[in-house]
Design a protein around this motif. Structure first.
Motif: not given
Length: 444
Positions: A329-340
Motif C-alpha cells: 500500500a505504501r508503494h502504491q500510494e507513492a507511485a500514485a503520487d508520482e505518476h498518477g
C-alpha cells in the motif's frame, strides 16, 4: 522435496502442422522422472497434442502450484492471433483463423509461473514459428517472466514440405537418457553442439547469468480449484517485448552453436521505477557473486536499497498478511503520487495487493481490487479485449466465485456483472454465469 515435470507437446493436426511435436514424447518418457526433474523424486505430467486451451491451463496451474522445483519441457509452434497480434501456442485444432480461441496465449504460461519462488522454475523449449510470428519475435522477444529460467530455441519456418523435427528437444532427451542430468546451462550447450547445422538460423534462448532472478514476489502459489472457472488466473501486469526469461538473453545463432549475435540485455527493474516506466520493462543484469573473489579487508559495496517484493514475500510466508499489504500500500500510494493512480506503476502495486488479498483468504477484497484495476484500465482508454483488462476481469470473476459469505457476494455481484458486460473475456458465457450465480444467491 519432490520435483514436478510437465511434458507438453502440441501442434495442429493437418496442413497447419509446422513441427511433429508429439514425436519427442516417447524419447522424453524413456527418461527417468528423477533425471527429468533433477530431484530425488519427481511427479511427471504428460500432455500430447491437447485440444482445449483451458485443459492445458488447468494442468499448468496445478504444476505451478506444486511445491519444489518445476521443469517444463515444451515442444510446439507459435502463431499470432489476428486481433491482438500476441503469440499463442498452437494446439491440435488450431488454424490461422481460430488462434484466439483454440490456442494457448503465451502470457497465460508466463503468468501461471510468475509467482513461483526464484530459482525453482525452468522452461526448456523447442518452438517453431510461422513467418508472421517469426517477424514479430525479432521486434518483441518472447516474455517468460522474471522468475523462470528459459533454455532452448525458436526455429524459423523451414520452407520444406511436411513438419519439421523437434531436433533440439530430441537431443535433450537423448542426452538425459544417459541417466545423468547436468546443469541446464551445460545441457543446453551440449544439445546445441549436436545440431550445429540448425543453430545459425535459430533464436537461441538461455539466461544471461546463472544468478537467480529477483522475486516478483516469491510468495506461495495458490492451489488450483474453486471459483466459477472462467478465464485464466493471470495477472494484469503484461509486458510484451520484455525478456525471454528472467535474466534471459536472445542471440542469433552461429555455426559454432552458441549465439554470437547481439544480446538483448535486461534493463531496469519492474519493482518501483525511479522514472516513468516504459511500456515493457526488463530485469536488471546481476553479477554472480560466485564469479568474484573480493578481498576480505575491502569488500565491494552493496546496494542498500531493499527489494520490497522480498519483504512482502517474507511477511506472507510468515503469515503476516496485514504487514505485507501495508508494504504494498505504501508503494502504491507513492507511485500514485508520482505518476498518477492509473499509471502502470500504481496499477502494478494494486495488482500485488489484489494477489495478497487472495493469499490472505480474503476473496472479496481480492475481487474488488481486480474490478477496480479493470475499471482504471478501461477509464484510461485501454480496449476491453486488451490482455491486461481481460486478465483483471477474469481474476475478479474467479475470486468472486470463492467468496464464502453470500451477503458479500450479492453485494459485489452487480458490479461484476456490469464489468462482464463490458469485458466478456475469451470464454463464452461469463456474463450469463454471473447472472445465474446472482440469481442463486438471491434464493439463499
Amino acid at each position: 522435496m519432490p520435483g514436478t515435470v510437465l511434458l507438453l507437446a502440441a501442434s495442429p493436426l493437418g496442413r497447419g502442422r509446422l513441427v511433429d511435436a508429439a514425436a519427442v514424447l516417447p524419447v522424453l518418457a524413456a527418461v527417468a522422472p528423477t533425471v527429468l526433474s533433477g530431484t530425488d523424486t519427481a511427479n511427471v505430467v504428460e500432455l500430447a497434442d491437447p485440444v482445449e486451451p483451458q485443459g492445458v491451463l488447468t494442468r499448468l496451474r496445478a504444476a505451478a502450484a506444486a511445491p519444489g522445483p518445476l521443469t517444463v519441457y515444451l515442444t510446439g509452434q507459435l502463431h499470432l492471433d489476428r486481433r491482438q497480434r500476441l503469440p499463442h501456442l498452437a494446439l491440435a485444432r488450431t488454424t490461422p483463423a481460430t488462434v484466439r480461441y483454440t490456442a494457448v496465449p503465451w502470457h497465460w504460461i508466463r503468468e501461471e509461473l510468475r509467482l513461483r519462488a526464484p530459482g525453482q522454475t525452468a522452461l526448456v523449449v523447442d518452438l517453431h514459428a510461422d513467418p508472421e510470428v517469426w517477424r514479430h519475435l525479432h521486434e518483441h522477444p518472447l516474455d517468460c517472466g522474471r522468475t523462470t529460467a528459459v533454455y532452448g530455441r525458436i526455429a524459423p519456418p523451414h520452407g520444406r514440405r511436411g513438419p519439421a523435427e523437434p531436433s533440439y528437444m530430441k537431443t535433450v532427451a537423448t542426452l538425459l537418457r544417459s541417466g545423468h542430468r547436468p546443469a541446464l546451462d551445460d545441457l543446453h550447450q551440449q544439445a546445441l553442439a549436436r545440431i550445429p547445422e540448425e543453430t545459425p538460423a535459430n533464436i537461441l534462448l538461455a539466461p544471461v547469468t546463472a544468478v537467480a532472478p529477483q522475486p516478483y514476489p516469491a510468495i506461495p502459489h495458490p492451489a488450483p480449484g474453486g471459483g466459477p472457472g472462467f478465464g485464466p488466473a493471470v495477472g494484469a501486469q503484461q509486458t510484451y517485448g520484455g525478456p525471454v526469461g528472467a535474466g534471459a538473453g536472445v542471440s542469433a545463432g552461429t555455426s559454432a552453436g552458441v549465439g554470437a549475435g547481439a544480446v538483448v540485455a535486461p534493463d531496469a527493474p519492474l519493482d518501483i521505477p525511479r522514472q516513468p516506466a516504459p511500456p515493457a520493462l526488463e530485469d536488471p543484469v546481476l553479477e554472480d557473486p560466485a564469479s568474484e573473489d573480493p578481498a576480505p579487508e575491502d569488500p565491494a559495496p552493496e546496494d542498500p536499497a531493499p527489494d520490497p517484493h522480498a519483504a512482502i514475500s517474507t511477511a506472507v510466508q510468515a503469515g503476516r498478511h496485514e504487514e505485507a499489504d501495508a508494504i504494498a500500500a505504501r508503494h502504491q500510494e507513492a507511485a500514485a503520487d508520482e505518476h498518477g493512480p492509473a499509471s502502470e506503476d500504481a496499477l502494478h502495486w494494486a495488482e500485488v495487493r489484489a494477489d495478497l488479498a487472495m493469499f490472505a483468504g480474503d476473496a472479496a477484497r481480492s475481487c474488488q481490487g481486480w474490478m477496480e484495476i479493470a475499471g482504471h484500465r478501461l477509464a484510461a482508454g485501454q480496449e476491453a479485449d486488451a490482455p491486461a483488462v481481460e486478465a483483471a476481469a477474469d481474476r475478479a470473476h474467479h475470486q468472486w466465485g470463492r467468496i464464502g459469505e453470500p451477503a458479500r457476494a450479492r453485494e459485489l455481484g452487480p458490479a461484476l456483472a456490469e464489468l462482464r458486460a463490458r469485458v466478456p473475456g475469451r470464454r463464452r458465457g461469463a456474463l450469463a454465469d454471473v447472472r445465474r450465480q446472482l440469481q442463486e444467491l438471491q434464493e439463499i
